[in-house]
Design an enzyme around this catalytic site. Structure first.
Site, PDB file in Angstrom:
ATOM      1  CG  HIS A  61      -2.066   0.927   1.101  1.00 22.85           C
ATOM      2  ND1 HIS A  61      -1.988   2.255   1.404  1.00 22.85           N
ATOM      3  CD2 HIS A  61      -3.326   0.703   0.646  1.00 22.85           C
ATOM      4  CE1 HIS A  61      -3.165   2.817   1.150  1.00 22.85           C
ATOM      5  NE2 HIS A  61      -3.987   1.905   0.692  1.00 22.85           N
ATOM      6  CG  ASP A  96      -8.667  -4.782  -2.363  1.00 26.70           C
ATOM      7  OD1 ASP A  96      -9.840  -4.715  -1.972  1.00 26.70           O
ATOM      8  OD2 ASP A  96      -8.092  -3.868  -2.978  1.00 26.70           O
TER       9      ASP A  96
END
Ligand code: CMC
Length: 434
Positions: A310, A368
């Protein structure tokens, strides 16, 4: 008297000063708006690695701690104590609702759950095998044609109605995209159900049989929506803000956000992650994890561990922890405790988190990594995963768009560039060109 903190820049033998601004928490910001005027130079920051594009009081992320706050409230507390519409109210209005405010808000959402009947016919123009995100981009953009009484962005009432329409209609539009692709009749919303339950009804009910959503699955979906509701100035939110900065109407701006979300580096990662897990499973499952990880580490392979890494989190994404918990609950409810994909995902996570490639780059599972497994178990088709993310994120986009419209410092977004093309030259007649 407090003295203004100053940052000093030396360039071409001259010294320039810029004010330093502090927020409530988070890094300080050097206000370089006067940089070009003073120095004739721009900053260079592709990917906005060090750029704060706006002031915002909506969402805060501490990527090193792995902390996510909506309006100051930790995501862990919201996920356990609130439902999605409470979270929407919070993101939109800044405070959690009282009972009366909540009931009024839910009532307003319910008034707007249906879509214009003519819009239902627009679906027929799509191929049956169209990706639901293609349909969503088109349908949400088309709302500006159907709801022309809520397009004046300078009118607070128009903005409020557009916001409620978007929150209320997104589940209807997304579920219709699914029904269309499988050739089943559209199901009208049921306003006696809660937000998530109504979505499950529109997805899985048919006119021939009675359908009651499973409360465990409704709650799980509600949590997915809370966890995806907002995430500061990510790519799709910045897209919504940039589109809105030109004065474009809210439906057009949200459609732009959906388009950006579709990409595999952003919202499309949940779909890509499940496909990745499926591929590993088909190629031998847990035994093949080592081989797959080697491919990921090989820079020439172009293979990424989807659902990992991320831009902001350099620690465990707090949403991933909550999602893993939800995964357990849903699989247990459905009697799928031995789901091979879940086992594979947990083993993949364990191996990656022990591998120096991921450790040294601070790559952890993101939201996710587990969300696809939960959604698949609930019967949601893989191609709709990103559509559900879009449905959840709509409130974040709206809150951020509203904040921008009310911001007196707001200007049309217009980055500059470092030009690397040809310097000025003259056009030669075609016969003289070589
Ligand atoms: N698998 C393998 N290597 C990775 C991964 C990954 N998933 N993510 C980052 N890296 C490597 C990257 O190759 C780079 O290595 P090096 O320094 O040797 O060049 C290093 O880690 C830093 O990565 P980056 O690409 O500079 O980081 P970024 O901030 O530009 O990208 C990201 C962030 C999310 C796009 C990226 O981590 C990624 O592509 N992850 C997989 C897709 C994904 O799961 N996206 C969902 C994000 S969370 C949901 C959302 O908000 O949309």
């Amino acid at each position: 008297m407090t003295t203004q903190k100053i940052a000093t820049l030396g360039l071409n033998g001259q010294t320039y000063e810029f004010p330093v601004i502090t927020g409530t928490i988070g890094p300080e910001v050097i206000d370089i708006r006067s940089l070009y005027g003073k120095t004739n130079a721009f900053t260079f920051d592709p990917g906005f690695m060090s750029t704060a594009s706006c002031r915002s009081s909506i969402t805060y992320i501490d990527g090193d701690k792995g902390e996510l706050l909506y309006r100051g409230y930790p995501i862990e507390q919201l996920a356990v104590n609130c439902d999605y519409l409470e979270t929407c109210y919070l993101l939109k209005n800044g405070e959690l609702p009282t009972k009366i405010e909540y009931e009024e808000f839910v009532g307003t959402v319910r008034q707007h759950t249906m879509v214009h009947e003519q819009l239902t016919r627009l679906y027929q123009g799509f191929r049956r095998d169209a990706h639901p995100m293609a349909i969503l981009v088109g349908m949400v953009g088309s709302l500006s044609a159907y709801y022309q009484d809520s397009l004046d962005i300078n009118n607070p009432e128009h903005r409020a109605v557009a916001a409620m329409r978007l929150i209320a209609k997104m589940p209807t539009i997304a579920a219709m995209a699914y029904k269309y692709t499988i050739g089943e009749p559209f199901m009208y919303p049921r306003n006696d159900l809660d937000y998530a339950g109504n979505f499950l009804h529109m997805m899985f009910a048919t006119p021939c049989e009675k359908y009651e959503p499973n409360p465990v699955l409704s709650r799980a979906l509600d949590r997915i929506l809370i966890l995806h509701a907002d995430h500061e100035q990510n790519a799709s939110t910045s897209t919504v803000r940039l589109s809105g900065s030109s004065g474009a109407n809210p439906f057009a701006c949200i459609a732009a956000g959906i388009a950006c979300l579709w990409g595999p580096a952003h919202g499309g990662a949940n779909e890509a992650c499940l496909k990745m897990l499926d591929d590993i499973q088909k190629n031998g499952g847990v035994a093949k994890i080592g081989e797959f990880i080697e491919k990921v580490k090989d820079k020439n392979s172009n293979v990424k561990l989807m659902g990992f890494g991320h831009r902001v989190y350099k620690n465990y994404d707090p949403r991933a922890k909550l999602m893993r918990e939800t995964c357990h609950e849903v699989l247990h409810e459905l009697g799928l405790q031995n789901d091979p994909l879940f086992k594979l995902a947990m083993e993949l996570e364990r191996i990656a988190l022990e591998d120096d490639y991921f450790v040294s780059r601070k790559l952890y599972p993101n939201v996710d990594f587990y969300s696809g497994i939960v959604q698949k178990a609930m019967g949601i088709p893989v191609s709709l995963f990103t559509g559900i993310f879009a449905m959840a994120r709509t409130i974040g986009w709206i809150a951020q768009w509203n904040e921008m419209i009310g911001d007196t410092e707001q200007k049309i977004g217009r980055p500059r560039q470092l030009y690397t093309g040809a310097p000025r030259r003259d056009v030669r007649p075609m016969p003289l060109r070589t």
